[in-house]
Design an enzyme around this catalytic site. Structure first.
Site, PDB file in Angstrom:
ATOM      1  N   PRO A  10       7.385   7.262  11.324  1.00 37.32           N
ATOM      2  CA  PRO A  10       8.526   7.981  11.877  1.00 37.32           C
ATOM      3  C   PRO A  10       9.670   8.198  10.901  1.00 37.32           C
ATOM      4  O   PRO A  10      10.003   7.322  10.107  1.00 37.32           O
ATOM      5  CB  PRO A  10       8.971   7.113  13.061  1.00 37.32           C
ATOM      6  CG  PRO A  10       8.314   5.811  12.892  1.00 37.32           C
ATOM      7  CD  PRO A  10       7.114   6.015  12.039  1.00 37.32           C
ATOM      8  N   ASN A  11      10.205   9.386  10.988  1.00 34.10           N
ATOM      9  CA  ASN A  11      11.381   9.844  10.260  1.00 34.10           C
ATOM     10  C   ASN A  11      11.148  10.090   8.769  1.00 34.10           C
ATOM     11  O   ASN A  11      12.035  10.574   8.082  1.00 34.10           O
ATOM     12  CB  ASN A  11      12.564   8.892  10.455  1.00 34.10           C
ATOM     13  CG  ASN A  11      12.941   8.769  11.912  1.00 34.10           C
ATOM     14  OD1 ASN A  11      13.110   9.780  12.594  1.00 34.10           O
ATOM     15  ND2 ASN A  11      13.024   7.551  12.412  1.00 34.10           N
ATOM     16  N   ARG A  18      17.657  12.799   5.213  1.00 32.41           N
ATOM     17  CA  ARG A  18      18.274  11.691   5.939  1.00 32.41           C
ATOM     18  C   ARG A  18      18.690  10.569   4.999  1.00 32.41           C
ATOM     19  O   ARG A  18      18.015  10.282   4.023  1.00 32.41           O
ATOM     20  CB  ARG A  18      17.320  11.142   7.001  1.00 32.41           C
ATOM     21  CG  ARG A  18      16.153  10.353   6.421  1.00 32.41           C
ATOM     22  CD  ARG A  18      15.230   9.810   7.502  1.00 32.41           C
ATOM     23  NE  ARG A  18      15.660   8.549   8.011  1.00 32.41           N
ATOM     24  CZ  ARG A  18      14.923   7.454   8.027  1.00 32.41           C
ATOM     25  NH1 ARG A  18      13.693   7.462   7.551  1.00 32.41           N
ATOM     26  NH2 ARG A  18      15.387   6.338   8.517  1.00 32.41           N
ATOM     27  N   TYR A  23      17.240   6.470   0.995  1.00 36.01           N
ATOM     28  CA  TYR A  23      15.898   7.010   0.791  1.00 36.01           C
ATOM     29  C   TYR A  23      15.794   8.054  -0.319  1.00 36.01           C
ATOM     30  O   TYR A  23      14.698   8.547  -0.581  1.00 36.01           O
ATOM     31  CB  TYR A  23      15.381   7.615   2.101  1.00 36.01           C
ATOM     32  CG  TYR A  23      15.283   6.598   3.199  1.00 36.01           C
ATOM     33  CD1 TYR A  23      14.279   5.636   3.191  1.00 36.01           C
ATOM     34  CD2 TYR A  23      16.203   6.572   4.244  1.00 36.01           C
ATOM     35  CE1 TYR A  23      14.189   4.686   4.194  1.00 36.01           C
ATOM     36  CE2 TYR A  23      16.122   5.625   5.252  1.00 36.01           C
ATOM     37  CZ  TYR A  23      15.112   4.690   5.216  1.00 36.01           C
ATOM     38  OH  TYR A  23      15.026   3.749   6.204  1.00 36.01           O
ATOM     39  N   ASN A  72       3.213   3.586   5.027  1.00 37.23           N
ATOM     40  CA  ASN A  72       4.630   3.357   5.260  1.00 37.23           C
ATOM     41  C   ASN A  72       4.838   3.658   6.737  1.00 37.23           C
ATOM     42  O   ASN A  72       4.998   4.813   7.133  1.00 37.23           O
ATOM     43  CB  ASN A  72       5.504   4.258   4.391  1.00 37.23           C
ATOM     44  CG  ASN A  72       6.984   3.953   4.556  1.00 37.23           C
ATOM     45  OD1 ASN A  72       7.400   3.363   5.547  1.00 37.23           O
ATOM     46  ND2 ASN A  72       7.781   4.365   3.587  1.00 37.23           N
ATOM     47  N   ALA A  75       9.845   2.298  10.920  1.00 40.83           N
ATOM     48  CA  ALA A  75      10.328   1.276  11.849  1.00 40.83           C
ATOM     49  C   ALA A  75       9.212   0.621  12.645  1.00 40.83           C
ATOM     50  O   ALA A  75       9.377  -0.504  13.132  1.00 40.83           O
ATOM     51  CB  ALA A  75      11.364   1.881  12.793  1.00 40.83           C
ATOM     52  N   GLU A  96       0.955  -1.951   2.489  1.00 41.42           N
ATOM     53  CA  GLU A  96       2.185  -1.556   3.190  1.00 41.42           C
ATOM     54  C   GLU A  96       3.236  -1.231   2.136  1.00 41.42           C
ATOM     55  O   GLU A  96       3.436  -2.013   1.203  1.00 41.42           O
ATOM     56  CB  GLU A  96       2.651  -2.721   4.061  1.00 41.42           C
ATOM     57  CG  GLU A  96       3.958  -2.510   4.769  1.00 41.42           C
ATOM     58  CD  GLU A  96       4.407  -3.759   5.526  1.00 41.42           C
ATOM     59  OE1 GLU A  96       5.623  -3.981   5.560  1.00 41.42           O
ATOM     60  OE2 GLU A  96       3.559  -4.497   6.065  1.00 41.42           O
ATOM     61  N   HIS A  98       7.322   0.415   1.362  1.00 42.38           N
ATOM     62  CA  HIS A  98       8.649   0.804   1.841  1.00 42.38           C
ATOM     63  C   HIS A  98       9.431   1.364   0.672  1.00 42.38           C
ATOM     64  O   HIS A  98       9.351   0.835  -0.441  1.00 42.38           O
ATOM     65  CB  HIS A  98       9.389  -0.390   2.442  1.00 42.38           C
ATOM     66  CG  HIS A  98       8.664  -0.976   3.609  1.00 42.38           C
ATOM     67  ND1 HIS A  98       8.684  -0.394   4.850  1.00 42.38           N
ATOM     68  CD2 HIS A  98       7.853  -2.050   3.691  1.00 42.38           C
ATOM     69  CE1 HIS A  98       7.928  -1.109   5.662  1.00 42.38           C
ATOM     70  NE2 HIS A  98       7.400  -2.108   4.982  1.00 42.38           N
ATOM     71  N   ARG A 105      18.336  -5.229   3.805  1.00 43.47           N
ATOM     72  CA  ARG A 105      18.886  -4.440   4.910  1.00 43.47           C
ATOM     73  C   ARG A 105      19.074  -5.312   6.149  1.00 43.47           C
ATOM     74  O   ARG A 105      19.139  -6.534   6.049  1.00 43.47           O
ATOM     75  CB  ARG A 105      17.966  -3.241   5.166  1.00 43.47           C
ATOM     76  CG  ARG A 105      17.900  -2.332   3.913  1.00 43.47           C
ATOM     77  CD  ARG A 105      17.091  -1.105   4.125  1.00 43.47           C
ATOM     78  NE  ARG A 105      17.685  -0.257   5.148  1.00 43.47           N
ATOM     79  CZ  ARG A 105      17.056   0.738   5.737  1.00 43.47           C
ATOM     80  NH1 ARG A 105      15.805   1.016   5.424  1.00 43.47           N
ATOM     81  NH2 ARG A 105      17.653   1.465   6.653  1.00 43.47           N
TER      82      ARG A 105
END
Length: 140
Positions: A10-11, A18, A23, A72, A75, A96, A98, A105
């Site tokens: 997502p996103n 964004r 990012y 990735n 969330a 995985e 990121h 964070r």
């Protein structure tokens, strides 16, 4: 030829738009083009969805034929037992990734529901995290 599947959650379709301070300002397609140019010996598939079930379906579809999956999950990393189960159900190893350093964070981002099912986790190197994951498959 190694078959590598990249799956973004997502996103991540909004990369370059964004939260640029977190990012970066490049759309993911730029990273994908660079990976394909740098690794012509790899067949690099790409899929992005904001929907958890579609991510699971893609893991199922590619997880028995790919030499590796770079995931990735956005969330969903911190919430999805179902994606973790999908990773465990397939034979392809999963790394995985990121873009940001999730450990620098918010506290809820410090725990991954997926990491225990993955070969490894790479975080905090921007979109270069994808290259590092791809390299891990080439060296194994």
């Amino acid at each position: 030829m190694k078959k590598i599947q990249i799956i973004n959650g997502p996103n991540l379709n909004l990369l370059g738009v964004r939260e640029r301070s977190v990012y970066g300002d490049r759309p993911f397609e730029v990273c994908l083009d660079e990976l394909r140019a740098a690794y012509p010996e790899c067949e690099i598939g790409y899929f992005q969805s904001n929907i958890e079930g579609e991510i699971i379906d893609r893991i199922h579809r590619t997880g028995f034929e790919a030499d590796g999956i770079i995931l990735n999950a956005g969330a969903y990393t911190h919430t999805s037992i179902a994606i973790g189960d999908a990773i465990r159900a397939v034979t392809a190893p999963v790394v995985e990734v990121h873009i940001s350093n999730v450990h620098a964070r918010e506290a809820f981002r410090h725990h991954s529901m997926l990491a225990a099912a993955c070969r490894g986790v790479i975080a905090g190197f921007g979109t270069d995290s994808y290259r590092l994951a791809l390299e891990s498959f080439l060296r194994s």
